[in-house]
Design a protein around this motif. Structure first.
Motif, PDB file in Angstrom:
ATOM      1  N   LEU A   1      -3.562  -4.370  -9.070  1.00 48.68           N
ATOM      2  CA  LEU A   1      -3.683  -5.630  -9.801  1.00 48.68           C
ATOM      3  C   LEU A   1      -3.447  -5.428 -11.295  1.00 48.68           C
ATOM      4  O   LEU A   1      -2.809  -6.260 -11.946  1.00 48.68           O
ATOM      5  N   THR A   2      -3.901  -4.308 -11.834  1.00 52.11           N
ATOM      6  CA  THR A   2      -3.681  -4.009 -13.248  1.00 52.11           C
ATOM      7  C   THR A   2      -2.202  -3.748 -13.525  1.00 52.11           C
ATOM      8  O   THR A   2      -1.629  -4.275 -14.493  1.00 52.11           O
ATOM      9  N   GLU A   3      -1.558  -2.930 -12.683  1.00 52.68           N
ATOM     10  CA  GLU A   3      -0.144  -2.594 -12.873  1.00 52.68           C
ATOM     11  C   GLU A   3       0.735  -3.830 -12.742  1.00 52.68           C
ATOM     12  O   GLU A   3       1.629  -4.059 -13.562  1.00 52.68           O
ATOM     13  N   TRP A   4       0.504  -4.628 -11.709  1.00 53.21           N
ATOM     14  CA  TRP A   4       1.329  -5.816 -11.508  1.00 53.21           C
ATOM     15  C   TRP A   4       1.135  -6.802 -12.664  1.00 53.21           C
ATOM     16  O   TRP A   4       2.086  -7.408 -13.135  1.00 53.21           O
ATOM     17  N   SER A   5      -0.099  -6.954 -13.125  1.00 56.15           N
ATOM     18  CA  SER A   5      -0.368  -7.846 -14.240  1.00 56.15           C
ATOM     19  C   SER A   5       0.372  -7.397 -15.485  1.00 56.15           C
ATOM     20  O   SER A   5       0.995  -8.209 -16.178  1.00 56.15           O
ATOM     21  N   SER A   6       0.343  -6.107 -15.755  1.00 52.56           N
ATOM     22  CA  SER A   6       1.000  -5.561 -16.939  1.00 52.56           C
ATOM     23  C   SER A   6       2.522  -5.714 -16.865  1.00 52.56           C
ATOM     24  O   SER A   6       3.156  -6.230 -17.792  1.00 52.56           O
TER      25      SER A   6
ATOM     26  N   GLY B   1       4.405   2.671  -8.196  1.00 52.25           N
ATOM     27  CA  GLY B   1       3.475   2.746  -7.072  1.00 52.25           C
ATOM     28  C   GLY B   1       2.359   3.753  -7.258  1.00 52.25           C
ATOM     29  O   GLY B   1       1.280   3.607  -6.688  1.00 52.25           O
ATOM     30  N   SER B   2       2.582   4.780  -8.085  1.00 53.01           N
ATOM     31  CA  SER B   2       1.523   5.768  -8.317  1.00 53.01           C
ATOM     32  C   SER B   2       0.348   5.150  -9.067  1.00 53.01           C
ATOM     33  O   SER B   2      -0.749   5.696  -9.066  1.00 53.01           O
ATOM     34  N   ARG B   3       0.563   3.999  -9.668  1.00 53.55           N
ATOM     35  CA  ARG B   3      -0.520   3.278 -10.347  1.00 53.55           C
ATOM     36  C   ARG B   3      -1.140   2.218  -9.439  1.00 53.55           C
ATOM     37  O   ARG B   3      -1.998   1.453  -9.875  1.00 53.55           O
TER      38      ARG B   3
ATOM     39  N   GLN C   1       2.804   5.475  -2.193  1.00 51.84           N
ATOM     40  CA  GLN C   1       1.452   5.570  -2.735  1.00 51.84           C
ATOM     41  C   GLN C   1       0.724   4.229  -2.746  1.00 51.84           C
ATOM     42  O   GLN C   1      -0.454   4.155  -3.105  1.00 51.84           O
ATOM     43  N   LEU C   2       1.425   3.183  -2.343  1.00 55.20           N
ATOM     44  CA  LEU C   2       0.838   1.845  -2.345  1.00 55.20           C
ATOM     45  C   LEU C   2      -0.465   1.812  -1.563  1.00 55.20           C
ATOM     46  O   LEU C   2      -0.487   2.025  -0.350  1.00 55.20           O
ATOM     47  N   LEU C   3      -1.555   1.609  -2.260  1.00 53.30           N
ATOM     48  CA  LEU C   3      -2.897   1.417  -1.696  1.00 53.30           C
ATOM     49  C   LEU C   3      -3.343   2.544  -0.760  1.00 53.30           C
ATOM     50  O   LEU C   3      -4.132   2.308   0.157  1.00 53.30           O
ATOM     51  N   VAL C   4      -2.886   3.785  -1.007  1.00 52.27           N
ATOM     52  CA  VAL C   4      -3.279   4.909  -0.144  1.00 52.27           C
ATOM     53  C   VAL C   4      -4.759   5.240  -0.255  1.00 52.27           C
ATOM     54  O   VAL C   4      -5.315   5.853   0.666  1.00 52.27           O
ATOM     55  N   ASP C   5      -5.401   4.861  -1.337  1.00 53.57           N
ATOM     56  CA  ASP C   5      -6.826   5.149  -1.501  1.00 53.57           C
ATOM     57  C   ASP C   5      -7.712   4.048  -0.930  1.00 53.57           C
ATOM     58  O   ASP C   5      -8.933   4.092  -1.088  1.00 53.57           O
ATOM     59  N   GLU C   6      -7.105   3.084  -0.272  1.00 52.76           N
ATOM     60  CA  GLU C   6      -7.835   1.937   0.279  1.00 52.76           C
ATOM     61  C   GLU C   6      -7.773   1.944   1.806  1.00 52.76           C
ATOM     62  O   GLU C   6      -6.952   2.636   2.403  1.00 52.76           O
ATOM     63  N   SER C   7      -8.592   1.132   2.419  1.00 48.42           N
ATOM     64  CA  SER C   7      -8.571   0.982   3.874  1.00 48.42           C
ATOM     65  C   SER C   7      -7.365   0.127   4.284  1.00 48.42           C
ATOM     66  O   SER C   7      -6.804  -0.602   3.455  1.00 48.42           O
ATOM     67  N   PRO C   8      -6.961   0.197   5.548  1.00 46.21           N
ATOM     68  CA  PRO C   8      -5.814  -0.597   6.008  1.00 46.21           C
ATOM     69  C   PRO C   8      -5.965  -2.101   5.775  1.00 46.21           C
ATOM     70  O   PRO C   8      -4.972  -2.788   5.552  1.00 46.21           O
ATOM     71  N   ASP C   9      -7.203  -2.609   5.774  1.00 44.05           N
ATOM     72  CA  ASP C   9      -7.367  -4.051   5.570  1.00 44.05           C
ATOM     73  C   ASP C   9      -6.994  -4.476   4.149  1.00 44.05           C
ATOM     74  O   ASP C   9      -6.566  -5.612   3.928  1.00 44.05           O
ATOM     75  N   VAL C  10      -7.092  -3.576   3.183  1.00 44.86           N
ATOM     76  CA  VAL C  10      -6.688  -3.905   1.811  1.00 44.86           C
ATOM     77  C   VAL C  10      -5.160  -3.974   1.731  1.00 44.86           C
ATOM     78  O   VAL C  10      -4.609  -4.887   1.112  1.00 44.86           O
ATOM     79  N   LEU C  11      -4.479  -3.029   2.391  1.00 47.76           N
ATOM     80  CA  LEU C  11      -3.016  -3.098   2.461  1.00 47.76           C
ATOM     81  C   LEU C  11      -2.590  -4.373   3.174  1.00 47.76           C
ATOM     82  O   LEU C  11      -1.663  -5.055   2.747  1.00 47.76           O
TER      83      LEU C  11
ATOM     84  N   THR D   1      13.230 -10.197  -7.995  1.00 49.48           N
ATOM     85  CA  THR D   1      13.170  -8.921  -7.282  1.00 49.48           C
ATOM     86  C   THR D   1      12.190  -8.000  -7.980  1.00 49.48           C
ATOM     87  O   THR D   1      12.274  -7.802  -9.199  1.00 49.48           O
ATOM     88  N   ILE D   2      11.276  -7.450  -7.195  1.00 52.49           N
ATOM     89  CA  ILE D   2      10.316  -6.472  -7.691  1.00 52.49           C
ATOM     90  C   ILE D   2      10.602  -5.171  -6.965  1.00 52.49           C
ATOM     91  O   ILE D   2      10.610  -5.125  -5.735  1.00 52.49           O
ATOM     92  N   VAL D   3      10.886  -4.119  -7.731  1.00 49.68           N
ATOM     93  CA  VAL D   3      11.144  -2.797  -7.158  1.00 49.68           C
ATOM     94  C   VAL D   3       9.867  -1.986  -7.284  1.00 49.68           C
ATOM     95  O   VAL D   3       9.334  -1.812  -8.385  1.00 49.68           O
ATOM     96  N   LEU D   4       9.368  -1.502  -6.162  1.00 51.26           N
ATOM     97  CA  LEU D   4       8.164  -0.684  -6.129  1.00 51.26           C
ATOM     98  C   LEU D   4       8.576   0.776  -5.965  1.00 51.26           C
ATOM     99  O   LEU D   4       8.912   1.213  -4.866  1.00 51.26           O
ATOM    100  N   ARG D   5       8.613   1.516  -7.070  1.00 53.11           N
ATOM    101  CA  ARG D   5       8.930   2.944  -7.052  1.00 53.11           C
ATOM    102  C   ARG D   5       7.699   3.706  -6.564  1.00 53.11           C
ATOM    103  O   ARG D   5       6.573   3.250  -6.738  1.00 53.11           O
ATOM    104  N   SER D   6       7.902   4.867  -5.960  1.00 50.06           N
ATOM    105  CA  SER D   6       6.792   5.645  -5.383  1.00 50.06           C
ATOM    106  C   SER D   6       5.981   4.761  -4.447  1.00 50.06           C
ATOM    107  O   SER D   6       4.749   4.776  -4.437  1.00 50.06           O
TER     108      SER D   6
END
Length: 141
Positions: free
Chosen positions: A39-44, A29-31, A83-93, A75-80
């Motif tokens: 999008l980059t992290e999930w793609s990788s 999640g820190s990425r 931090q998910l989309l904290v640098d974005e506006s609520p509409d992006v989340l 199953t996708i585990v989102l660690r951290s």
């Protein structure tokens, strides 16, 4: 008053009985602090094709493909997770949660798709608050 939709496809570690963490895909999640980073992290991590378009529609298409080709629940585990989309506006989340939720709940015979959010209690509380502000309820079900 409009009711906030719940997210039955989302779990916390205390409400998830894993078939084995090694079988899950683990996202850092820190990425994922920005949409571009997510999008980059999930793609990788999930091995999206080279032509992945790095937008919400392309994410939805790749998640559908994962479900379609999987023999077992995904199953996708989102660690951290806090931090998910904290640098974005609520509409992006909201956009991300809608995309994931739409794919996870699609009327299909494909294996289910589950997102396990993992972080400290205070970080999960903050994510829960931000998700609520974005129109989604995170429930430890």
């Amino acid at each position: 008053m409009n009711e906030t939709p719940t997210a039955p496809w989302m779990r916390t570690p205390t409400s998830w009985t894993p078939g084995g963490i090694a079988e899950a895909k683990v996202i850092d999640g820190s990425r994922c602090r920005s949409a571009a980073g997510l999008l980059t992290e999930w793609s990788s991590v999930l091995g999206f094709p080279d032509h992945f378009g790095h937008n919400w529609m392309a994410l939805a298409d790749c998640l559908h493909d994962i479900r379609y080709t999987a023999a077992d629940p995904v199953t996708i585990v989102l660690r951290s997770a806090g931090q998910l989309l904290v640098d974005e506006s609520p509409d992006v989340l909201a956009a991300f949660l809608s995309v994931f939720g739409d794919v996870a709940t699609a009327d299909t015979d494909d294996p289910p798709l589950l997102l396990v959010i993992d972080d400290t209690p205070d970080q999960l509380a903050d994510l829960t608050r931000r998700a609520s502000e974005a129109g989604h309820t995170v429930t430890p079900s």
